[in-house]
Design an enzyme around this catalytic site. Structure first.
Site, mmCIF file in Angstrom:
data_model
loop_
_atom_site.group_PDB
_atom_site.id
_atom_site.type_symbol
_atom_site.label_atom_id
_atom_site.label_comp_id
_atom_site.label_asym_id
_atom_site.label_seq_id
_atom_site.Cartn_x
_atom_site.Cartn_y
_atom_site.Cartn_z
ATOM 1 C CG HIS A 451 20.459 -39.518 -28.885
ATOM 2 N ND1 HIS A 451 20.844 -39.252 -27.290
ATOM 3 C CD2 HIS A 451 20.453 -40.922 -28.934
ATOM 4 C CE1 HIS A 451 21.029 -40.566 -26.652
ATOM 5 N NE2 HIS A 451 20.765 -41.542 -27.515
ATOM 6 N NE ARG A 558 22.756 -54.595 -33.559
ATOM 7 C CZ ARG A 558 22.126 -54.372 -34.771
ATOM 8 N NH1 ARG A 558 20.770 -53.996 -35.141
ATOM 9 N NH2 ARG A 558 23.028 -54.273 -35.751
ATOM 10 N NE ARG A 594 24.898 -59.359 -31.643
ATOM 11 C CZ ARG A 594 24.989 -58.284 -32.358
ATOM 12 N NH1 ARG A 594 25.657 -58.471 -33.408
ATOM 13 N NH2 ARG A 594 24.673 -57.076 -31.881
ATOM 14 C CD GLU A 685 29.683 -59.329 -35.837
ATOM 15 O OE1 GLU A 685 29.052 -58.371 -35.544
ATOM 16 O OE2 GLU A 685 29.988 -60.097 -35.038
ATOM 17 C CG ASN A 708 26.607 -52.676 -39.430
ATOM 18 O OD1 ASN A 708 26.278 -52.628 -40.463
ATOM 19 N ND2 ASN A 708 25.521 -52.935 -38.748
ATOM 20 C CG ASP A 709 31.520 -54.739 -35.842
ATOM 21 O OD1 ASP A 709 31.965 -53.799 -35.760
ATOM 22 O OD2 ASP A 709 30.556 -55.441 -35.312
ATOM 23 N NE ARG A 719 29.420 -50.447 -36.288
ATOM 24 C CZ ARG A 719 28.632 -51.553 -35.814
ATOM 25 N NH1 ARG A 719 29.410 -52.773 -35.631
ATOM 26 N NH2 ARG A 719 27.375 -51.453 -35.664
ATOM 27 C CB CYS A 754 22.055 -59.868 -39.477
ATOM 28 S SG CYS A 754 23.528 -60.117 -38.782
HETATM 29 C C1 PEP Z 1 27.293 -56.075 -37.740
HETATM 30 O O1 PEP Z 1 28.324 -55.616 -37.247
HETATM 31 O O2 PEP Z 1 27.089 -55.725 -39.093
HETATM 32 C C2 PEP Z 1 26.233 -56.526 -36.839
HETATM 33 C C3 PEP Z 1 24.997 -56.843 -37.315
HETATM 34 O O3 PEP Z 1 26.372 -56.323 -35.590
HETATM 35 P P1 PEP Z 1 26.152 -54.683 -34.925
HETATM 36 O O4 PEP Z 1 25.974 -53.766 -35.897
HETATM 37 O O5 PEP Z 1 25.278 -55.080 -33.555
HETATM 38 O O6 PEP Z 1 27.599 -54.664 -34.456
HETATM 39 MG MG MG Z 2 28.775 -56.419 -35.253
#
Ligand code: PEP
Ligand code: MG
Length: 827
Positions: A451, A558, A594, A685, A708-709, A719, A754
């Site tokens: 946080h 999201r 999503r 992802e 990210n994933d 992550r 994204c």
């Molecule tokens: C990602 O995984 O890059 C993504 C955009 O989804 P989230 O970060 O919400 O898992």
């Molecule tokens: Mg993701």
């Protein structure tokens, strides 16, 4: 008789003058050659005795039987590795034969950390010997002759005869890494300008200032006080010059110097402590250490009713303070305060505290005990995010204990441009600081998703976390530069570094202002290719911020945030109202919603998900929607009624069957509602989706890459792990190859990114070069992202992308530079 030197390293040999370091290139340490090694072994170039082994193990000096001293310096600026990556096989005093293994080193690690791998091999007592027959500009293998050394005839000029008394002066060494090879060479270079015999004395040992190796062998640390001696006609002037040189470099006071030299694992330039980037930006300012006062609690209580009353009063005071703070902060700070207020009213906590009071504990001990149980549970959950949340509870413990002890209101007096250093920082501590005076945060522990990190980013305060305990050796008031993008704290910067940081700051400010001024223009590359710059949203506030920042739409809503931290799922009407409000805020701009991406790091209490050993690989994303069809149907019905109709996107797709299953449901619901089915896309992802995008694209209307994933699964790195935070980098070539493969497989369908990578202006050319035409970024990143894209040509992007795919690490990709734009590319 000449002494033959054989190659101590295998690799490309080059003239010493071409070494990318002026101290070696200008032969300040002596003449020789350099080898760019291809094998991580250092071998003896001749028979001899080891007379020098730097404490950081990167330099070994041998003395041959004829007295010649040869220094083997592995890489340039390798002192900053602090010994990491080196496994010396000898010690000072060992006798070795030619070819003996002196040291092993980790080539890959040095390639990342050192300024260069080019390794000088230098004759350092050139006043008595000469090195010739140097073999350069070709590959050499171990044992091949690379040079010969001859002794000079006796009678070579010696230093002027010493006369008079020895002068002495004490001096504190200011150099951040102490007297390692290069500064030792500078000392010798300076000493050579004087006739006087100059010495350095430290801890009872002495070295001639003319001998860089013996100076190095003293292993003088930064901040250490040493004695300079000089004997001879110009002794006074020599002492003056060397004092200036030694004291001048870095101006580091002792504690800072110690911190900097401890900073061995640093990736940064000299004097820099490395951490993990937590909030972007650059700051120059004075270090202010936040030392948390220990709150003393009396374990045993008085009468239970008194303790109960005291606790109730303290809780009420904390609640009032939090409510005032919430009222003053409508943003993420307010949301965090909200969470704290909720914790404060937790009945389990109240019950645990009451039980302790009844058992005779004081109010403070009872509260501490009650919260402590939860903190331990969260930490034991083995989940990094949960452990970070434990920080919130620890924060509440502190706030209540401070109230009980009567110490609550003691704000820290900060100078302007303060860079606050803390072993750990709690959200309330950050909010108690005078934000107008905080230029940056440097935190010893913590994670990038805590946080405090989120708050710092929301408050536009650059922050670096996970720096380690070295941070606390920095003295109050020391000048530091904090780089929240690189995750680095530069301690006691020199005048050049300060000037460079000031220029960078000024450039940043004006770049931001220029970018904001043009933020509402549509985005095209310099040669006219349209790139859509959208924003990722989680709430109505985000949508408003995104529109203000010039976002052209939403590339990822999201929706799961609507489902979290509540006792049950929102019904169709509540969802429709929430989605419609966001669509209204976007005022006709495209919206990609999503479907629920819960599970793993986004749990909800009301779904009876079975305990999973590995939730990131368990029931999450679209798998949840397929396992609870009622949940999915309600959400799709709500989305189908939003106007204008949003596009719908599915998270965590691993195979085509998941997409076709949802499409069937969507089409039948659309038919029931009498509306046309909207475009349905998939997120890429998983590596599986990336390499089968051609199969998915046959059925999907668009593709959006969740970097990210994708990075987490491609690199097999969690992550959410603070330890791996710096390495889960979506610019890793493996991830980029998967993105390239997905873009190729999309066969003309729109390809967006994204994940967080889309927010990085530096990544934009690579992504565009790989075929991406839509970037959905954090709202705040939109103006600068657009500005960066407007500077690019497609040819430059493609060139950079192709080079990026051939690199071996994310760091190498980040080091790449754009080729200059060519005229043809612009026309
Ligand atoms: C990602 O995984 O890059 C993504 C955009 O989804 P989230 O970060 O919400 O898992
Ligand atoms: Mg993701």
């Amino acid at each position: 008789m000449s002494l033959v030197l054989t190659a101590p390293l295998a690799g490309w040999a080059s003239p010493i003058a071409e070494t990318p370091d002026p101290v070696f290139a200008q032969k300040m340490l002596g003449d020789g050659l350099a080898i760019d090694p291809t094998v991580g072994e250092l071998r003896a170039p001749c028979d001899g005795v080891v007379i020098g082994l730097h404490p950081c193990s990167h330099a070994v000096t041998l003395q041959a039987a004829n007295g010649a001293e040869i220094m083997l310096h592995v890489g340039l600026e390798t002192v900053r590795c602090g010994g990491e990556g080196f496994a010396p096989q000898v010690k000072i005093g060992d006798t070795v034969t030619a070819g003996a293994l002196l040291s092993r080193f980790d080539l890959e690690l040095l390639a990342r950390r050192a300024a260069s791998l080019v390794s000088p091999i230098v004759l350092i007592n050139g006043e008595r010997f000469v090195i010739d027959g140097l073999v350069t500009d070709r590959e050499v293998g171990f044992g091949e002759t690379v040079a010969t050394i001859r002794a000079l005839a006796a009678g070579v000029a010696e230093a002027a005869a010493a006369e008079g008394e020895t002068l002495r002066r004490r001096v504190r060494v200011g150099l951040a890494h102490g007297l390692h090879a290069r500064p030792a060479a500078l000392v010798a270079h300076e000493a050579a300008k004087f006739a006087a015999e100059i010495g350095l004395e430290a801890r009872g040992r002495r070295a001639s200032a003319r001998s860089p190796v013996s100076v190095m062998a003293l292993a003088i640390a930064s901040g250490e006080e040493i004695e300079l001696t000089a004997l001879g006609l110009d002794a006074d002037a020599a002492l003056e010059a060397l004092t200036r040189l030694l004291a001048e470099v870095g101006h580091a006071p002792p504690a800072i110097a110690a911190a900097a030299s401890d900073a061995a694992p640093s990736d940064g330039p000299h004097g820099a402590l490395a951490g993990v980037p937590a909030a972007p930006g650059l700051a120059i300012g004075a270090a202010v250490r936040l030392v948390e006062a220990e709150v003393v609690i009396e374990p045993a209580g008085g009468a239970p009713e008194d303790e109960r009353a005291a606790l109730a009063e303290a809780l009420a005071l904390v609640r009032t303070a939090l409510s005032a703070r919430r009222a003053a902060d409508a943003g993420q700070g307010g949301e965090i305060v909200e969470a704290h207020l909720a914790f404060l009213g937790d009945p389990e906590l109240a019950r645990a505290a009451e039980d302790a009071i009844r058992d005779g504990a004081s109010a403070g001990a009872a509260w501490s005990h009650a919260i402590g149980g939860f903190v331990d549970q969260l930490r034991a959950a083995g989940d990094a995010r949960m452990a970070e949340r434990a920080g919130d509870l620890a924060d509440l413990r502190r706030q209540v204990l401070l109230q009980l002890s009567g110490d609550a209101a003691r704000p820290l007096a900060l100078p302007d441009n303060a860079i606050v250093l803390a072993d750990d920082l709690l959200p309330s501590q950050l909010m108690e600081l005078d934000a107008a005076r905080v230029a940056g945060l440097a935190i010893g522990r913590g994670g990038p998703t805590s946080h405090v990190a989120i708050l710092a980013a929301a408050m536009n305060i650059p922050a670096v976390v996970a720096i380690g305990p070295r941070l606390l050796a920095i003295e109050d008031g020391a000048l530091v530069i904090l780089d929240g993008d690189a995750g680095r704290l530069q301690v006691a910067p020199g005048p050049t570094e300060i000037a460079a940081a000031q220029t960078q700051l000024a450039e940043r400010r004006s770049r931001r202002a220029r970018a904001q001024a043009a933020a509402h223009e549509p985005c095209r590359t310099a040669d006219g290719v349209r790139i859509e710059v959208f924003a990722n949203l989680g709430s109505l506030e985000d949508a408003t911020a995104a529109v203000a920042a010039g976002a052209e739409g939403c590339g990822l809503l999201r929706t799961e945030f609507l489902f979290m931290e509540r006792p049950d799922a929102p019904d169709e009407a509540e969802q429709l109202a929430a989605y419609q409000a966001i669509a209204d805020a976007l005022a006709g701009r495209p919206l990609i919603a999503r479907t629920l991406d819960i599970g793993a790091d986004k749990p909800v209490d009301y779904l009876p998900l079975p305990p999973q050993d590995n939730p990131a690989l368990g029931v999450r994303g679209v798998r949840v929607g397929l396992a609870w069809p009622g949940l999915l149907r309600t959400q799709l019905r709500a989305l189908l009624q939003v106007r204008p109709a949003p596009h719908i996107m599915l998270p965590m797709i691993a195979s085509l069957g998941e997409l076709t299953a949802v499409r069937q449901v969507l089409e039948s619901l659309a038919a029931d509602l009498g509306v046309p089915p909207p475009p349905l896309g998939v997120m890429v992802e998983t590596p599986a989706a990336a390499i089968t995008t051609d199969l998915l694209a046959a059925e999907a209307d668009f593709i959006s890459i969740g970097s990210n994933d994708l990075a987490q699964y491609a690199l097999a790195m969690d992550r959410t792990s603070p330890e791996l935070a710096a390495q889960v980098d979506a610019l890793h070539p493996a991830v980029l190859r998967l993105i390239g493969e997905a873009a190729r497989g999309a066969g003309g369908r729109l390809v967006a990114v994204c994940g967080s990578l889309a927010s990085e202006p530096a990544a934009a050319p690579i992504l565009i070069g790989l075929g991406v035409t839509e970037l959905s970024a954090a709202p705040g990143a939109v103006p600068e992202l657009k500005a960066a894209i407007r500077e690019l040509t497609l040819a430059q992007c493609r060139d950079l992308a192709q080079r990026a795919l051939r690199q071996t690490s994310a760091a190498e990709v980040r080091a790449l530079k754009l080729a200059p734009a060519t005229l043809e590319a612009m026309t």
